[in-house]
Design an enzyme around this catalytic site. Structure first.
Site, mmCIF file in Angstrom:
data_model
loop_
_atom_site.group_PDB
_atom_site.id
_atom_site.type_symbol
_atom_site.label_atom_id
_atom_site.label_comp_id
_atom_site.label_asym_id
_atom_site.label_seq_id
_atom_site.Cartn_x
_atom_site.Cartn_y
_atom_site.Cartn_z
ATOM 1 N N ARG A 174 -3.508 -6.579 -2.676
ATOM 2 C CA ARG A 174 -3.486 -7.472 -1.519
ATOM 3 C C ARG A 174 -4.039 -8.866 -1.871
ATOM 4 O O ARG A 174 -4.803 -9.024 -2.834
ATOM 5 C CB ARG A 174 -4.307 -6.865 -0.388
ATOM 6 N N TYR A 214 -0.306 1.050 14.439
ATOM 7 C CA TYR A 214 -1.048 2.241 14.022
ATOM 8 C C TYR A 214 -0.211 3.208 13.196
ATOM 9 O O TYR A 214 -0.727 3.886 12.300
ATOM 10 C CB TYR A 214 -1.618 2.945 15.261
ATOM 11 N N GLU A 215 1.091 3.287 13.459
ATOM 12 C CA GLU A 215 1.944 4.175 12.677
ATOM 13 C C GLU A 215 1.919 3.791 11.202
ATOM 14 O O GLU A 215 1.870 4.656 10.316
ATOM 15 C CB GLU A 215 3.381 4.138 13.198
ATOM 16 N N SER A 216 1.943 2.492 10.919
ATOM 17 C CA SER A 216 1.928 2.034 9.535
ATOM 18 C C SER A 216 0.545 2.190 8.910
ATOM 19 O O SER A 216 0.416 2.550 7.746
ATOM 20 C CB SER A 216 2.383 0.572 9.459
ATOM 21 N N HIS A 269 -2.526 6.964 -4.758
ATOM 22 C CA HIS A 269 -2.691 5.879 -3.792
ATOM 23 C C HIS A 269 -2.790 4.588 -4.579
ATOM 24 O O HIS A 269 -3.430 4.540 -5.631
ATOM 25 C CB HIS A 269 -3.966 6.062 -2.958
ATOM 26 N N SER A 300 0.848 -1.186 0.000
ATOM 27 C CA SER A 300 0.000 0.000 0.000
ATOM 28 C C SER A 300 0.882 1.233 0.000
ATOM 29 O O SER A 300 1.882 1.282 0.724
ATOM 30 C CB SER A 300 -0.911 0.002 1.229
ATOM 31 N N ASN A 347 -2.990 0.085 -3.726
ATOM 32 C CA ASN A 347 -2.999 -0.999 -2.756
ATOM 33 C C ASN A 347 -3.345 -2.279 -3.504
ATOM 34 O O ASN A 347 -4.339 -2.322 -4.240
ATOM 35 C CB ASN A 347 -4.035 -0.730 -1.665
#
Length: 391
Positions: A191, A342-344, A187, A173, A189
């Site tokens: 998966r 959460y940072e990621s 953006h 992502s 992503n």
């Protein structure tokens, strides 16, 4: 197949910035560029036809999350193939972005693990001259699905039987917030998901790529959508139109009555026609990110702008935050996952954003031009018009 690849290579060159540099040079140089692009594309096609990702340890941003010995022992497993794909895509994209930056601007690499299973590699570049914040993250996680995630999947039609469900998820992502308002945000992503219940393993792919400009440049939007269409058409001619509409519908901010950007493609729960074919499609989409976006960065990163344009950029980033925190399904899934990092998860948020009370754009302004497209998505490649004319 070779002719189609060469033809699409020619079409792509007519839209990218490098074409402008070679189109006035001798014909032999232009032909060499087309042929070279075609050869690269053909080699990529042959590699994809084999459906095997090659381990490239020295080229990745960090060591894989899964132990190398385990990856080598399970080369045919889709979990292995997906992990190697996202490792490669992350490294290629990070290095392509670094080439557009000043020499001292580099990605910080943060490899992390989680107690329940797996981990990820978060790559972030902040406060660059070209990119105010660029985040490219991969995650390879496993464990038991939390109830909120199971409920979300069942609401999409997934027939999941057990109360406790072992899962595996791997994805890449990225969100790129440029400094110059004339360069759009991108953006993407992609998966892969596996869930084990009493009936066996259920698997599917999902993802997409979308563009969020601050000022509308129709040539940029056309190039972006055309590149994605080429990636789709190599697998199914119906994919682009179908996934373009899905993207327009998904990246919608209901309380604003507008889309987040000018769209792209988006899909989820893809499990047809078979696992290898679906993986090949996802591979093509992921490989289309650099040619769809980097030419736009090259084209606009040194454009002039002023205080007014910067304030508008910050306001639009506020809309980006609203969508990601309120509506984005990936963010919600991440926040509900046990031991979530959460940072990621929140790396998609811009370094700077702004909310201004009751902001109104000036009539007939460039800002209003963008808003009209965000409220009424455009058929950039005139797919529907062509369908009607052929009916």
């Amino acid at each position: 197949m070779t002719f189609n690849i060469l033809f699409r290579s020619f079409q792509t060159l007519t839209y990218v910035g490098t074409y402008k540099k070679i189109k006035n040079r001798p014909l032999r140089l232009y032909c060499a560029a087309v042929l070279g692009t075609g050869i690269v594309a053909y080699n990529q096609y042959q590699s994809k036809a084999e459906m095997k990702e090659i381990m490239q340890l020295k080229n990745y941003m960090a060591n894989p999350i899964t132990p190398v010995e385990q990856l080598e022992q399970n080369k045919d497993d889709m979990k292995t193939q997906m992990e190697l794909l996202i490792m490669r895509i992350q490294a290629e994209f990070c290095r392509a972005l670094e080439k557009e930056e000043d020499k001292e601007a580099k990605f910080t690499v943060d490899r992390w693990t989680r107690k329940e299973g797996g981990g990820g590699i978060t790559c972030v570049l902040q406060d660059g001259r070209v990119f105010e914040k660029a985040g490219v993250n991969i995650s390879v996680v496993s464990g038991k699905l939390p109830p909120a995630a199971i409920q979300q999947m069942r609401s999409r039609g997934k027939n999941l039987q057990n109360a406790e469900l072992p899962f595996f998820a791997a994805g890449v992502s990225a969100v790129i917030h440029p400094r110059n308002p004339m360069v759009p945000t991108i953006h993407f992503n992609y998966r892969y998901f596996e869930v084990q219940d009493k009936d066996g393993v259920q698997w599917w792919f999902g993802g997409g790529t979308d563009l969020t400009p601050y000022y509308l440049n129709e040539d940029d939007a056309l190039h972006f959508h055309l590149t994605l269409k080429h990636a789709c058409d190599d697998h199914d001619s119906s994919y682009y139109a179908r996934f373009k509409k899905w993207c327009d519908d998904y990246f919608y901010i209901p309380h604003r009555g507008e889309r987040r950007g000018v769209g792209g493609i988006f899909f989820d729960d893809l499990d047809t026609p078979n696992q290898q074919a679906a993986f090949a499609f996802v591979t093509s989409c992921a490989e289309a990110v650099i040619p769809s976006y980097v030419p736009l960065v090259k084209k606009h990163k040194d454009d002039a702008y002023g205080y007014h344009e910067r304030q508008w950029q910050l306001l639009r980033r506020g809309r980006y935050v609203e969508f990601n925190l309120i509506y984005d399904r990936g963010t919600k899934f991440g926040l509900h996952t046990p031991e979530a990092r959460y940072e990621s998860i929140l790396m998609s948020l811009p370094l700077n954003a702004k909310w201004e009370y009751m902001h109104q754009v000036q009539p007939n302004s460039e800002e209003e031009k963008l808003l009209k497209i965000l409220k009424e998505p455009k058929d950039w490649l005139q797919i529907e018009d062509k369908k009607r004319s052929n009916a």
